[in-house]
Write an enzyme that holds these catalytic residues in place. Structure first.
Site, PDB file in Angstrom:
ATOM      1  N   SER A  85      -0.331  -4.492   0.220  1.00 17.53           N
ATOM      2  CA  SER A  85      -1.100  -4.503   1.468  1.00 17.53           C
ATOM      3  C   SER A  85      -1.235  -3.135   2.108  1.00 17.53           C
ATOM      4  CB  SER A  85      -0.420  -5.419   2.493  1.00 17.53           C
ATOM      5  OG  SER A  85      -0.187  -6.679   1.940  1.00 17.53           O
ATOM      6  N   ARG A  89     -15.755  -2.919   4.604  1.00 19.56           N
ATOM      7  CA  ARG A  89     -15.099  -3.639   5.705  1.00 19.56           C
ATOM      8  C   ARG A  89     -13.941  -2.803   6.281  1.00 19.56           C
ATOM      9  NH1 ARG A  89      -9.671  -5.615   7.000  1.00 19.56           N
ATOM     10  NH2 ARG A  89      -9.894  -7.438   8.312  1.00 19.56           N
ATOM     11  N   THR A 121       0.313  -5.554   6.385  1.00 21.11           N
ATOM     12  CA  THR A 121       0.214  -4.281   7.106  1.00 21.11           C
ATOM     13  C   THR A 121       1.497  -3.874   7.814  1.00 21.11           C
ATOM     14  OG1 THR A 121      -2.057  -4.831   7.577  1.00 21.11           O
ATOM     15  CG2 THR A 121      -1.046  -3.226   9.035  1.00 21.11           C
ATOM     16  N   THR A 131      -0.728  -7.264  13.250  1.00 22.03           N
ATOM     17  CA  THR A 131      -0.963  -7.571  11.841  1.00 22.03           C
ATOM     18  C   THR A 131      -1.577  -8.969  11.753  1.00 22.03           C
ATOM     19  OG1 THR A 131       0.058  -7.783   9.653  1.00 22.03           O
ATOM     20  CG2 THR A 131       1.407  -8.430  11.519  1.00 22.03           C
ATOM     21  N   GLY A 132      -2.346  -9.184  10.712  1.00 20.98           N
ATOM     22  CA  GLY A 132      -3.021 -10.464  10.562  1.00 20.98           C
ATOM     23  C   GLY A 132      -4.499 -10.225  10.326  1.00 20.98           C
ATOM     24  N   THR A 180      -2.710   0.316   6.370  1.00 22.01           N
ATOM     25  CA  THR A 180      -2.970  -0.887   5.573  1.00 22.01           C
ATOM     26  C   THR A 180      -4.050  -0.628   4.529  1.00 22.01           C
ATOM     27  OG1 THR A 180      -3.544  -3.252   5.775  1.00 22.01           O
ATOM     28  CG2 THR A 180      -4.833  -1.735   7.095  1.00 22.01           C
ATOM     29  N   ASP A 195      -8.720  -4.117  11.961  1.00 25.60           N
ATOM     30  CA  ASP A 195      -8.210  -3.668  13.258  1.00 25.60           C
ATOM     31  C   ASP A 195      -7.294  -2.453  13.166  1.00 25.60           C
ATOM     32  OD1 ASP A 195      -6.384  -5.258  11.816  1.00 25.60           O
ATOM     33  OD2 ASP A 195      -5.284  -5.815  13.614  1.00 25.60           O
TER      34      ASP A 195
HETATM   35  N1  ASP Z   1      -4.805  -6.452  10.031  1.00 34.20           N
HETATM   36  C1  ASP Z   1      -5.113  -6.034   8.696  1.00 34.20           C
HETATM   37  C2  ASP Z   1      -6.585  -6.045   8.501  1.00 34.20           C
HETATM   38  O1  ASP Z   1      -7.240  -6.953   8.982  1.00 34.20           O
HETATM   39  C3  ASP Z   1      -4.508  -6.853   7.615  1.00 34.20           C
HETATM   40  C4  ASP Z   1      -3.123  -7.371   7.794  1.00 34.20           C
HETATM   41  O2  ASP Z   1      -2.465  -7.127   8.800  1.00 34.20           O
HETATM   42  O3  ASP Z   1      -2.681  -8.073   6.907  1.00 34.20           O
HETATM   43  O4  ASP Z   1      -7.101  -5.187   7.821  1.00 34.20           O
END
Ligand code: ASP
Length: 336
Positions: free
Chosen positions: A79, A225, A197, A248-249, A215, A228
């Site tokens: 990641s 793409r 991340t 994260t997410g 990340t 955040d």
């Molecule tokens: N927030 C990160 C993104 O959307 C990915 C992650 O935190 O897993 O790129």
């Protein structure tokens, strides 16, 4: 030592951690109480590297950069950085951001072929009049700054991408790293090497805050793409007077509410770090009720007095804390 007791009480660590070692032994000036907190289980890796910096009286900014560089260089982390899962066209593209207590900020997005995106972000902050460089321009800047060009697509990540292509109908899926299909052999989803991340926040001995977030973004995302993580106020925000937050997410959800900025502003208005993270998560869930079931979004916050907390949409999110008294992994409370 009322100051120390208060600090631990703020962290909620009084019962859980052994007595603090003498300040002299840790190399930290008496009266100052540094802390590092990061998303997921980076306690023994990123936090340890960040802590080394703080222990030798380094700055929070140096600490978060040193911490974030560890998973970036780890090919087993899919990641972040080297070994990150590619976009749907097979390119590993990195997003990263750093910010300090004065509001200095640097970011890169869609950066290819450079392992340490966080360090490029810092150079953007320190050496350009801008705050965000993307794609080819970010790569050219990194090369001009002496960063080495390297193929970030490891054979293992390439194999996962080919396998994904067989059935994915070309649709990027959030947090695919955590599904059974792409986990490391013998590992459970959400286990040690398939976390997401890294967002890392630090408070140094001078009382200054800084944060970093890095990340490879959503696995198998559309080409171009950006999530955040490199965006100030979304994946990371630091206000030296109030506190810092990172996320994260699923980045799209965080971007829609300027998540980390929201968390810091809630702390400014008196919410505790955990409550601020919770309200940001609740805002996402209210705007997008289906998110309660189908995506993960989590925040970690560190207040300027050292209090900290985290909160997530789904269970299973944890964050790692490092203080002079040791290291600890905390399971975040969640909405579901
Ligand atoms: N927030 C990160 C993104 O959307 C990915 C992650 O935190 O897993 O790129």
């Amino acid at each position: 030592m009322p100051l120390r007791r208060d600090f631990l009480r703020l962290l909620g660590l009084t019962a859980a951690l052994p007595a603090l070692p003498a300040a002299a032994a840790s190399g930290i000036a008496p009266g100052s109480q540094p802390v590092v907190v990061s998303t997921w289980n980076f306690g023994e890796t990123a936090n340890a590297a960040a802590w080394q910096v703080l222990e030798s009286r380094g700055s929070a900014l140096d600490a978060v950069e040193a911490g974030a560089r560890v998973p970036e260089a780890d090919p087993d982390n899919h990641s972040v950085g080297l070994g990150g899962y590619p976009d749907r066209d097979g390119h590993v593209t990195l997003d990263a951001c750093v910010m300090d207590h004065l509001g200095n900020l640097g970011s890169v997005a869609c950066l290819e072929e450079i392992v340490h995106a966080v360090s490029v972000a810092r150079r953007v902050m320190e050496k350009t009049p801008h705050v965000l460089l993307v794609g080819e321009g970010a790569l050219q800047f990194a090369l001009a700054e002496g960063f080495e060009r390297q193929d970030l697509l490891t054979p293992e990540a390439a194999a996962a991408w080919r396998q994904w292509q067989e059935t994915a109908e070309y649709r990027p899926q959030p947090n695919i790293e955590r599904s059974n299909r792409y986990r490391m052999p013998g590992e459970l989803p959400g286990g040690e090497t398939n976390h997401d991340t890294i967002g890392i926040l630090a408070l140094d001995g001078a009382g200054h805050l800084a944060g970093a977030c890095t990340t490879s973004g959503m696995a198998f995302k559309m080409r171009g793409r950006v999530g955040d993580s490199p965006i100030s106020g979304a994946g990371l925000f630091v206000d030296g007077e109030v506190g810092a937050a990172t996320a994260t997410g699923v980045g799209e959800e965080c971007l829609r509410i300027c998540g980390s900025h929201t968390v810091v502003e809630l702390m400014r208005h008196g919410r505790s770090p955990e409550q601020a993270c919770r309200e940001a998560v609740e805002r996402i869930a209210r705007r997008h009720p289906a998110s309660r079931d189908d995506l993960q979004m989590a925040f970690v916050a560190l207040r300027s007095d050292g209090a900290l907390g985290g909160y997530s949409l789904q269970p299973g999110f944890n964050f790692a804390i490092r203080t002079a008294s040791g290291s600890r992994l905390v399971e975040a409370p969640s909405l579901r």
